[in-house]
Design a protein around this motif. Structure first.
Motif, short mmCIF file in Angstrom:
data_model
loop_
_atom_site.label_atom_id
_atom_site.label_comp_id
_atom_site.label_asym_id
_atom_site.label_seq_id
_atom_site.Cartn_x
_atom_site.Cartn_y
_atom_site.Cartn_z
N GLU A 83 -17.16 93.77 57.81
CA GLU A 83 -16.46 93.44 59.06
C GLU A 83 -17.06 94.25 60.11
N SER A 119 -11.14 101.04 73.69
CA SER A 119 -10.40 101.14 72.38
C SER A 119 -11.29 100.69 71.28
N GLU A 175 -12.86 102.77 68.32
CA GLU A 175 -12.59 102.62 66.77
C GLU A 175 -13.92 102.64 66.03
N LYS A 180 -15.16 106.24 65.60
CA LYS A 180 -14.39 106.81 64.74
C LYS A 180 -14.84 106.38 63.30
N GLY A 181 -15.69 105.27 63.19
CA GLY A 181 -16.30 104.85 62.10
C GLY A 181 -15.32 103.79 61.37
N HIS A 182 -14.00 103.26 62.16
CA HIS A 182 -13.33 102.05 61.82
C HIS A 182 -14.23 100.76 61.27
N TYR A 183 -15.06 100.68 62.27
CA TYR A 183 -16.08 99.28 62.26
C TYR A 183 -17.04 99.52 62.60
#
Length: 194
Positions: free
Chosen positions: A5, A32, A36, A39-42
């Motif tokens: 993802e 945002s 993200e 922060k390594g979310h995606y």
């Protein structure tokens, strides 16, 4: 290769592996999305805009890294991206905040190969192009002018072609058609100036 993802940044420009581009990020949703990613979310993918399409970009995109950012004079965020890996967008959905999240599959990057013979002309022309466009030149610490793949991809990023025409060349298995195309452009331009 595994699916992954990725957050999608879609622009009307092309970014390919080892290329760099500075984009302007404005508004809460864009900021945002960058937060993200940081922060390594995606992971982040850069797609070239395509009208009347869902998602609104071509299916071949480039996974990229944020390598620098700064505050612009207008208060927006300037983000420098570096292309890493070609990816194919398998599916994508748009979140309520307007950002796109895509399921991607890694694709093979073009292999490095030396520039030889008359193709050295496109390497020299690219170096000259960067010298007269210092904003682009400053994005790179090294120019890999000896690598046909690197030179070809940089030309595809900067040539004023329709996105669909760039995609025909991007979707080739190697840099050879792009090399031929750019060489013909340079030769025809040189002939017009004689």
């Amino acid at each position: 290769m595994l699916t992954q993802e990725m957050a999608l940044i879609i622009r009307d420009e092309l970014l390919l592996p080892a290329g760099r581009v500075e984009i302007r990020v404005a508004g809460p949703s864009g900021l945002s999305l960058i937060a993200e990613v940081l922060k390594g979310h995606y992971a982040l993918a850069f797609g070239m805009a395509k009208t009347d399409s869902i998602p609104p970009c071509y299916t071949i995109a480039t996974q990229c890294e944020i390598i620098d950012f700064n505050l612009l004079d207008d208060g927006c965020l300037g983000v420098v991206l570096e292309g890493q890996q070609r990816v194919k967008i398998l599916s994508a959905s748009q979140r309520k905040d307007g950002n796109w999240i895509a399921l991607t599959l890694g694709c093979h990057n073009w292999q490095q190969e030396p520039i030889k013979g008359e193709f050295e002309l496109i390497s020299a022309a690219l170096e000259q192009f960067y010298r007269v466009n210092p904003a682009l030149f400053e994005l790179y610490s090294d120019l890999h002018l000896e690598d046909a793949s690197w030179v070809s991809q940089r030309w595809l990023e900067v040539l004023p072609l329709y996105n669909r025409d760039k995609q025909v060349l991007v979707n080739q298995p190697d840099c050879h058609k792009t090399m031929d195309f750019v060489l013909e452009l340079i030769k025809s331009h040189a002939n017009h100036n004689i």
